[in-house]
Scaffold this motif. Structure first.
Motif, PDB file in Angstrom:
ATOM      1  N   GLY A   1      10.504  -1.211 -10.674  1.00  0.00           N
ATOM      2  CA  GLY A   1       9.645  -1.792 -11.708  1.00  0.00           C
ATOM      3  C   GLY A   1       8.209  -1.878 -11.225  1.00  0.00           C
ATOM      4  O   GLY A   1       7.945  -2.314 -10.109  1.00  0.00           O
ATOM      5  N   MET A   2       7.287  -1.420 -12.088  1.00  0.00           N
ATOM      6  CA  MET A   2       5.858  -1.453 -11.809  1.00  0.00           C
ATOM      7  C   MET A   2       5.162  -2.078 -13.033  1.00  0.00           C
ATOM      8  O   MET A   2       5.832  -2.657 -13.879  1.00  0.00           O
ATOM      9  N   SER A   3       3.854  -1.958 -13.115  1.00  0.00           N
ATOM     10  CA  SER A   3       3.127  -2.649 -14.199  1.00  0.00           C
ATOM     11  C   SER A   3       3.705  -2.371 -15.589  1.00  0.00           C
ATOM     12  O   SER A   3       3.770  -3.268 -16.430  1.00  0.00           O
TER      13      SER A   3
ATOM     14  N   LEU B   1      17.750  -0.656  -1.791  1.00  0.00           N
ATOM     15  CA  LEU B   1      17.308   0.610  -2.372  1.00  0.00           C
ATOM     16  C   LEU B   1      16.027   0.437  -3.175  1.00  0.00           C
ATOM     17  O   LEU B   1      15.744  -0.644  -3.687  1.00  0.00           O
ATOM     18  N   MET B   2      15.296   1.524  -3.269  1.00  0.00           N
ATOM     19  CA  MET B   2      14.062   1.531  -4.056  1.00  0.00           C
ATOM     20  C   MET B   2      14.015   2.773  -4.924  1.00  0.00           C
ATOM     21  O   MET B   2      14.525   3.823  -4.526  1.00  0.00           O
ATOM     22  N   THR B   3      13.429   2.651  -6.102  1.00  0.00           N
ATOM     23  CA  THR B   3      13.171   3.850  -6.904  1.00  0.00           C
ATOM     24  C   THR B   3      11.900   3.698  -7.714  1.00  0.00           C
ATOM     25  O   THR B   3      11.377   2.586  -7.879  1.00  0.00           O
ATOM     26  N   MET B   4      11.388   4.826  -8.169  1.00  0.00           N
ATOM     27  CA  MET B   4      10.298   4.872  -9.140  1.00  0.00           C
ATOM     28  C   MET B   4      10.839   5.510 -10.397  1.00  0.00           C
ATOM     29  O   MET B   4      11.505   6.542 -10.339  1.00  0.00           O
ATOM     30  N   ALA B   5      10.522   4.906 -11.548  1.00  0.00           N
ATOM     31  CA  ALA B   5      11.014   5.437 -12.815  1.00  0.00           C
ATOM     32  C   ALA B   5      10.320   6.752 -13.140  1.00  0.00           C
ATOM     33  O   ALA B   5       9.238   7.054 -12.638  1.00  0.00           O
TER      34      ALA B   5
ATOM     35  N   LEU C   1       4.913  -1.252   3.056  1.00  0.00           N
ATOM     36  CA  LEU C   1       4.557   0.135   2.752  1.00  0.00           C
ATOM     37  C   LEU C   1       5.479   0.609   1.638  1.00  0.00           C
ATOM     38  O   LEU C   1       6.711   0.515   1.754  1.00  0.00           O
ATOM     39  N   ILE C   2       4.877   1.135   0.568  1.00  0.00           N
ATOM     40  CA  ILE C   2       5.687   1.537  -0.591  1.00  0.00           C
ATOM     41  C   ILE C   2       5.642   3.041  -0.857  1.00  0.00           C
ATOM     42  O   ILE C   2       6.309   3.521  -1.755  1.00  0.00           O
ATOM     43  N   GLY C   3       4.842   3.778  -0.094  1.00  0.00           N
ATOM     44  CA  GLY C   3       4.713   5.223  -0.326  1.00  0.00           C
ATOM     45  C   GLY C   3       5.196   6.034   0.866  1.00  0.00           C
ATOM     46  O   GLY C   3       5.593   5.491   1.905  1.00  0.00           O
TER      47      GLY C   3
ATOM     48  N   GLU D   1       0.864  -1.179   0.000  1.00  0.00           N
ATOM     49  CA  GLU D   1       0.000   0.000   0.000  1.00  0.00           C
ATOM     50  C   GLU D   1       0.895   1.221   0.000  1.00  0.00           C
ATOM     51  O   GLU D   1       1.953   1.230   0.645  1.00  0.00           O
ATOM     52  N   SER D   2       0.460   2.285  -0.680  1.00  0.00           N
ATOM     53  CA  SER D   2       1.292   3.482  -0.667  1.00  0.00           C
ATOM     54  C   SER D   2       0.872   4.458   0.430  1.00  0.00           C
ATOM     55  O   SER D   2       1.660   5.315   0.803  1.00  0.00           O
ATOM     56  N   ARG D   3      -0.348   4.346   0.929  1.00  0.00           N
ATOM     57  CA  ARG D   3      -0.770   5.253   2.009  1.00  0.00           C
ATOM     58  C   ARG D   3      -0.894   4.515   3.325  1.00  0.00           C
ATOM     59  O   ARG D   3      -1.629   3.517   3.414  1.00  0.00           O
TER      60      ARG D   3
ATOM     61  N   VAL E   1       9.623  -6.345  -7.466  1.00  0.00           N
ATOM     62  CA  VAL E   1       8.845  -5.504  -8.377  1.00  0.00           C
ATOM     63  C   VAL E   1       7.515  -5.209  -7.711  1.00  0.00           C
ATOM     64  O   VAL E   1       6.983  -6.041  -6.968  1.00  0.00           O
ATOM     65  N   ARG E   2       6.992  -4.013  -7.934  1.00  0.00           N
ATOM     66  CA  ARG E   2       5.750  -3.574  -7.283  1.00  0.00           C
ATOM     67  C   ARG E   2       4.685  -3.419  -8.356  1.00  0.00           C
ATOM     68  O   ARG E   2       4.702  -2.478  -9.131  1.00  0.00           O
ATOM     69  N   ILE E   3       3.787  -4.397  -8.401  1.00  0.00           N
ATOM     70  CA  ILE E   3       2.820  -4.450  -9.500  1.00  0.00           C
ATOM     71  C   ILE E   3       1.405  -4.247  -8.973  1.00  0.00           C
ATOM     72  O   ILE E   3       0.952  -5.006  -8.112  1.00  0.00           O
ATOM     73  N   GLY E   4       0.741  -3.223  -9.483  1.00  0.00           N
ATOM     74  CA  GLY E   4      -0.627  -2.940  -9.069  1.00  0.00           C
ATOM     75  C   GLY E   4      -1.617  -3.186 -10.189  1.00  0.00           C
ATOM     76  O   GLY E   4      -2.269  -4.229 -10.271  1.00  0.00           O
ATOM     77  N   SER E   5      -1.726  -2.219 -11.107  1.00  0.00           N
ATOM     78  CA  SER E   5      -2.767  -2.217 -12.140  1.00  0.00           C
ATOM     79  C   SER E   5      -2.961  -3.556 -12.846  1.00  0.00           C
ATOM     80  O   SER E   5      -4.098  -3.955 -13.112  1.00  0.00           O
TER      81      SER E   5
HETATM   82  C1  LIG Z   1       1.001   2.549  -7.241  1.00  0.00           C
HETATM   83  C2  LIG Z   1       2.414   2.186  -7.056  1.00  0.00           C
HETATM   84  C3  LIG Z   1       2.944   1.055  -7.699  1.00  0.00           C
HETATM   85  C4  LIG Z   1       2.151   0.175  -8.647  1.00  0.00           C
HETATM   86  O1  LIG Z   1       1.888   0.857  -9.834  1.00  0.00           O
HETATM   87  P1  LIG Z   1       1.193   0.140 -11.089  1.00  0.00           P
HETATM   88  O2  LIG Z   1       1.618   0.984 -12.237  1.00  0.00           O
HETATM   89  O3  LIG Z   1      -0.261   0.203 -10.844  1.00  0.00           O
HETATM   90  O4  LIG Z   1       1.720  -1.234 -11.189  1.00  0.00           O
HETATM   91  C5  LIG Z   1       4.276   0.756  -7.446  1.00  0.00           C
HETATM   92  N1  LIG Z   1       5.038   1.501  -6.622  1.00  0.00           N
HETATM   93  C6  LIG Z   1       4.559   2.588  -5.995  1.00  0.00           C
HETATM   94  C7  LIG Z   1       5.453   3.364  -5.089  1.00  0.00           C
HETATM   95  C8  LIG Z   1       3.232   2.974  -6.188  1.00  0.00           C
HETATM   96  O5  LIG Z   1       2.768   4.058  -5.552  1.00  0.00           O
END
Ligand SMILES: *Cc1c(COP(=O)(O)O)cnc(C)c1O
Length: 233
Positions: free
Chosen positions: A205-207, A162-166, A80-82, A60-62, A221-225
Motif C-alpha cells: 500500500g502506497m499513497s 513479505l512486501m509488494t508493489m501493486a 530501505l524500500i527499493g 528511501e528507495s535509493r 504501508v509506505r506513504i510518500g506523496s
Molecule cells: C516511492 C515509493 C513509495 C511511495 O509512493 P507514493 O505513491 O509516493 O506514496 C512506496 N514504496 C516504494 C517501493 C516506493 O518506491
C-alpha cells in the motif's frame, strides 16, 4: 502561504485520520499498522518535518539517498524500500532497521555474509512481484516457495515478512488482487518455511492504495506523496 513545516504537519494529521478510518472499517486497530513515510521526493528539512509530525520511520528507495540523508535527520529510523545492489549492502546495513526489498536469493546471501562480518542481524522482508510487471523487482510466487527451505541456512538475517508493489495500471481493483495474493503467499510461506522463520509483516500500500491494503491486512504501508502535497519540491 503556510510554511512547509505546517503543511507537512497538516498532511500528516490527515494521513493519520485516514489510517484510523481504514483500520476501523476493517475491524483493526491503527496500532497494528506501521507507516513508513517515504522521503525520496524531498530533502532533509522536509524529512525532519515529517518526524516532528510524529512519523519517525522514514523510507528511501535509493541506497545513496539513504546514506546521505540518514545522518542529517534526528530521531528517525530508516527503512530501505527499493532495489539494493550487493555492492551497496555493506554501507547500508548499519543505517537501516528494515530492508523491505530483498528481491533475490543472491542478495539475501550477500546480506547474511556481510551481516556476519559486521556483527549485524539484518531484518528483512522478501519482495514479491505480484503484478508480474517486467520492470518490477521481486520473487515470483513459485520462486519464493522454492527458496523457503533455504531460509534455515542464514544466521545473520531475520526474515520478517513479505512486501509488494501493486500494478501501475488497473487502479484499486488490481491493487486488491495483488495484495490478496501477497496475503495468501504469507500463509503459504508460514506453513512451508522453517519453523523459526515468522512471516509477520505485510508491507503493501502506497499513497493511492493504502486504504485497500489496510483492509486486506497490511501491517506496513509506505506513504510518500501524500505527506508532501502542497509542498514545493
Ligand atoms: C516511492 C515509493 C513509495 C511511495 O509512493 P507514493 O505513491 O509516493 O506514496 C512506496 N514504496 C516504494 C517501493 C516506493 O518506491
Amino acid at each position: 502561504m503556510a510554511d512547509t513545516e505546517t503543511i507537512i504537519a497538516e498532511n500528516a494529521a490527515h494521513i493519520r485520520e485516514r489510517i484510523a478510518k481504514a483500520a476501523a472499517g476493517a475491524g483493526r486497530s491503527p496500532d497494528e499498522i506501521e507507516v513508513v513515510a517515504v522521503t525520496k521526493y524531498v530533502g532533509t528539512a522536509e524529512a525532519a518535518a515529517v518526524v516532528n509530525a510524529g512519523f519517525d520511520v522514514l523510507g528511501e528507495s535509493r541506497p545513496q539517498q539513504l546514506w546521505e540523508k540518514s545522518p542529517l535527520v534526528e530521531n528517525a529510523r530508516w527503512h530501505l524500500i527499493g532495489h539494493l545492489q550487493r555492492n551497496k549492502v555493506r554501507r547500508t546495513l548499519p543505517l537501516v532497521d528494515l530492508i523491505h526489498s530483498v528481491d533475490s536469493p543472491r542478495l539475501l546471501q550477500a546480506i547474511d555474509t556481510i551481516g556476519g562480518e559486521l556483527g549485524i542481524c539484518a531484518s528483512v522482508l522478501l519482495e514479491v512481484n505480484c503484478s508480474g510487471e517486467a520492470e518490477k523487482h521481486g520473487f515470483t510466487a513459485e520462486g519464493l516457495r522454492r527458496f523457503l527451505p533455504e531460509l534455515a541456512t542464514f544466521s545473520h538475517v531475520e526474515v520478517r515478512g513479505l512486501m509488494t508493489m501493486a500494478a501501475r495500471e488497473g487502479g484499486t481493483s488490481s491493487a486488491a488482487e495483488n495484495f490478496s495474493m501477497l496475503r495468501e503467499l504469507r500463509e503459504t510461506a508460514q506453513n512451508e518455511a522453517p519453523p523459526e522463520v515468522q512471516f509477520t509483516e505485510l508491507s503493501m500500500g502506497m499513497s493511492h492504495d493504502f486504504e485497500v491494503a489496510i483492509s486486506m491486512g497490511a501491517t506496513m504501508v509506505r506513504i510518500g506523496s501524500l505527506f508532501f502535497e502542497g509542498v514545493d519540491r
